[in-house]
Motif scaffolding. Sequence first.
Motif, mmCIF file in Angstrom:
data_model
loop_
_atom_site.group_PDB
_atom_site.id
_atom_site.type_symbol
_atom_site.label_atom_id
_atom_site.label_comp_id
_atom_site.label_asym_id
_atom_site.label_seq_id
_atom_site.Cartn_x
_atom_site.Cartn_y
_atom_site.Cartn_z
ATOM 1 N N GLU A 24 0.828 -1.214 0.000
ATOM 2 C CA GLU A 24 0.000 0.000 0.000
ATOM 3 C C GLU A 24 0.861 1.263 0.000
ATOM 4 N N GLU A 25 1.938 1.265 0.813
ATOM 5 C CA GLU A 25 2.801 2.447 0.887
ATOM 6 C C GLU A 25 3.393 2.773 -0.485
ATOM 7 N N GLU A 26 3.602 1.741 -1.303
ATOM 8 C CA GLU A 26 4.143 1.962 -2.644
ATOM 9 C C GLU A 26 3.047 2.356 -3.639
ATOM 10 N N PHE A 59 6.324 -13.820 -10.281
ATOM 11 C CA PHE A 59 6.210 -12.612 -11.091
ATOM 12 C C PHE A 59 5.851 -13.077 -12.496
ATOM 13 N N LYS A 61 6.102 -11.844 -15.337
ATOM 14 C CA LYS A 61 7.081 -11.593 -16.397
ATOM 15 C C LYS A 61 8.278 -12.540 -16.274
ATOM 16 N N TYR A 62 8.327 -13.300 -15.193
ATOM 17 C CA TYR A 62 9.431 -14.235 -15.021
ATOM 18 C C TYR A 62 8.965 -15.656 -15.351
ATOM 19 N N ARG A 86 7.229 -2.996 -6.102
ATOM 20 C CA ARG A 86 8.298 -2.467 -6.947
ATOM 21 C C ARG A 86 8.492 -3.301 -8.215
ATOM 22 N N LEU A 87 8.184 -4.591 -8.149
ATOM 23 C CA LEU A 87 8.250 -5.406 -9.375
ATOM 24 C C LEU A 87 7.270 -4.845 -10.397
ATOM 25 N N LYS A 89 6.022 -1.734 -10.400
ATOM 26 C CA LYS A 89 6.410 -0.364 -10.761
ATOM 27 C C LYS A 89 7.666 -0.328 -11.631
ATOM 28 N N GLY A 90 8.428 -1.428 -11.626
ATOM 29 C CA GLY A 90 9.694 -1.417 -12.366
ATOM 30 C C GLY A 90 10.745 -0.608 -11.642
ATOM 31 N N SER A 91 10.685 -0.604 -10.302
ATOM 32 C CA SER A 91 11.699 0.101 -9.506
ATOM 33 C C SER A 91 12.658 -0.933 -8.914
ATOM 34 N N PRO A 92 13.920 -0.550 -8.716
ATOM 35 C CA PRO A 92 14.863 -1.494 -8.106
ATOM 36 C C PRO A 92 14.364 -1.940 -6.736
ATOM 37 N N LEU A 93 14.636 -3.186 -6.382
ATOM 38 C CA LEU A 93 14.130 -3.722 -5.121
ATOM 39 C C LEU A 93 14.953 -3.229 -3.935
#
Lengths: 94, 602
Positions: A24-26, A59, A61-62, A86-87, A89-93
Motif C-alpha cells: 500500500e505504501e508503494e 512474477f 514476467k518471469y 516495486r516489481l 512499478k519497475g523500480s529497483p528492489l
Amino acid sequence: MRKPAVEIVKYIERDISEIVYGIEEEGIPSEQVDKSCVSEAMQTYVRVAVYVDEILVFFDKYSLEKPYIRYSTGDSLRKIGANCARLIKGSPLL
Amino acid sequence: MKIKAAGIDIGNATTEVAAGIFEDGNLIACESGIAATTGLKGTAENLEGIFTALEEAAAKLGMKPEDFDELRINEAAPVIGDFAMETITETVITDSTMIGHNPDTPGGEGLGLGTTVRIDEAKGKGPFVVIADEKIRFSKAAELINGYMALGTEITGAILKNDDGVLVSNRLDRKIPIVDEVREVERIPLGMKCAVEVAPKGKRIKVLANPYGIADMFDLTAEETEASIQIAKALIGNRSAVVIKTPEGNIKEHKIPAGQLVFVTENQSLKTDVDKGAAQIMGTAEKAREILDIQGTRGTNVGGMLEGIREDMAGRVGRDSSSIQIRDIFAVDTLVPKAVRGAMASEYSMEKAVGIAAMVKSDHLMMKEIADRLEKALGVRTIIGGVEGIMAAGGALTTPGTKAPVVTLDIGAGSTDACYIAENGETRIAHLAGAGNMVTMLIKSELGLEGTEIAENIKKYPLAKVETPYHIRHENGDVEFFEKAFDSSMFAKIVLVTPDGFVPVETRHTLEKIREVRINIKKKVLTSNVLRTLRKISLTGNITEFRQVILVGGTALDFEAGDMLTEILLEYGIVSGRANVRRIEGPRNAVATGLLLGGLRP
C-alpha cells in the motif's frame, strides 16, 4: 477482467498485514485470495505465497511455475510487500 | 643484414611495445605487446611493465627480450598529473529551516502552513503541522489526526520519521500533505511556522522552490526573500519539501575563499582568483604563454594539490621540491553535490566548483636511469628515442590515407599531446595537462559517486536498464532479450554494458541523468582542451589553419569520445578520425611504432 496488482495467498495461518502495508505504501493495489481460488495461469502480475518456512514471490514476467524471489520467514514483511509493488512499478528492489 | 629492434612507450596507464625485424632497412616483421604501466610513468618501477610488454611482443616474433639488438624508449617527459576540486560556494543553514528531500512515496498532496507541534500534543485551534517520530505507528498517527480534525483543530500537514506517508494519508478523512522518511525529525523546532508541500505524482513542488512563494508563505521582507533563494535552490526538482521559519533562522550562500593561482613567466607573474572560474583561469594561462611555474595559495585544495605533485616528483628524482616546476594546468567549471550544513534529512545542494588538473615534467635524468637499468638487465643497447609527440606522429602516419601536413592528437589518461608535421617535415609540439583522468574525476564529483572505479567505468561503458527479468533496454533505446533471467537483485537496475557482462550502478540517479552528465563532461573537457592544444601549436592562433587531425591514444578508443572530437573539429573545417596504426592497431601503439621506425619518415 484481470486484476492489476498483487495477489497474496496464505497457505498457513499467519498475520501478514505488514506485507499488505508495504504494498500500500508503494501505491499499488493488492488482494488476499483463498488458496482454493488460485488458478494455474497467473491472473495477476505478482503473487505472494506465504508458507510455514518461506515466502515465495511469483512474477508473471518471469515464470508462472518458478518463484522469482524466495524470502525466509525472518525477512521483514514490510520490505517483502514493498518489493512486490516495486516489481510492478519497475523500480529497483529494496 | 637483420636488425631486431623494439620501440617502448611508457604511458601513464599502459606500456606499449612495437617489436620488429629490419632487413636492409626494410621492416619485414612487426608485432606488438601491451601491459599496464607499473608505478608512476618515468620511474624505475616501470621496468616490470616494460618486461611484460616486451616479452609478449618478442614471443610473437619467436624471440626473447635479450635477443634484440636495440631498444628505443620514449623521451617521455615523465608526467605527474593530479586533479583537485575547489568548491566555491556552500549553503549554510544557521539553525534548522528546511527539509527538502525526496522520499520515494510522500503522502497526500497540496500545500499546508501551520505551527509545528508533536502529534500527541496538538491542542487548540491550529493550524498545526504535526510531527511524528518512529514510535508512532501509521494507524495511530491517522487516528490522532482524524481525532483533531473532528474536534475542529486545523491540521495542515504532517512530517513523519517512518516511511509511512501513503499509509497515513490513505486513512485520513481529509487529505493533507505528508512528508515522510525525515531521519532527524527530533531536530525540528516546535512552535514554529512551517510550510509543507507535496506535489502530485509526476510533478515537482512549485511554491517552496520559488523564493517569492516562500516570501508569500512567511511574509518575508525583500532582503529576506533574496536570502531565501538558497532554500528554493536546494528544493528545485523535489516532489516534497518542508520549510520552517525560526526567529533566528538564517540561510545563506557562503563564498569560500578558494585562493589564487600565480603563473610565473620569464618577466612577469600573472595572478588569477580560482573562484572567478575556469574561463578566467584558462584565459590567464593562455596570456602567460610560456609558463615557468604555477603556484597556488597555501591551505586551499588547489594549492595543496600543486604542492603535493611538486613534492611527489621531488621525492622521485631526489631533489628539493622548490626546484620542481609545474608547467601547465587545465581548469573546468563544474557543479558538485555538497551536503547542506544544518540540514535535517541529508539534503544536498549543487555547489559551484572548479576542477583543476596540473602537470609537472621532470628532466631526462629519470629516463636515462630507466634506459641504463634496462640495458643492464637485458644486455641490450637501449637508447632514448625522441620526443613523444613526434614519435606518436611517426606511428600515426602509418594509418592508410594519411600524409603530412597533419596534426596528431594523443589524448591519454594524464595529458594531451599534439604534434604538427608540415610538408617539409618541420614539427611543432604541445604537451598539456588534462585528459581522460579528468573526465573520470568530474564524473565522480558531479554524480556524487563514492569510488573512482565506478566513475571510470561510467566513462568507459554505455548504460542500459534491466526492464524485466528477461530483457534490457540499452541507452540508445535498443532492446535485448536473454534466455537466462536476471537475478532479482538486478531487477530494474541501471547497468553498465561491459565486456565482462552487466555491472549494476548503485545510484538514485536516472539513466538519462547519468548519460547526460557523462556526455556533457566529455564534451566540456575534450572540446576546451583540444582547442587550446591546437591553438598552442598553431602559428596564427587560429586553428582553421589545420586540415587534418589523426587521433591516437586511449581516449580515441573511447566508445563515443572519438566521434565527439570528429564532430567538434568538423565545426572548424578540420577532418579528423581515429588512427589505424600499421593497419592493425587502431589508435593504439602509435608512439611505440614511431620509436621502432626511428621517428618521422614523412
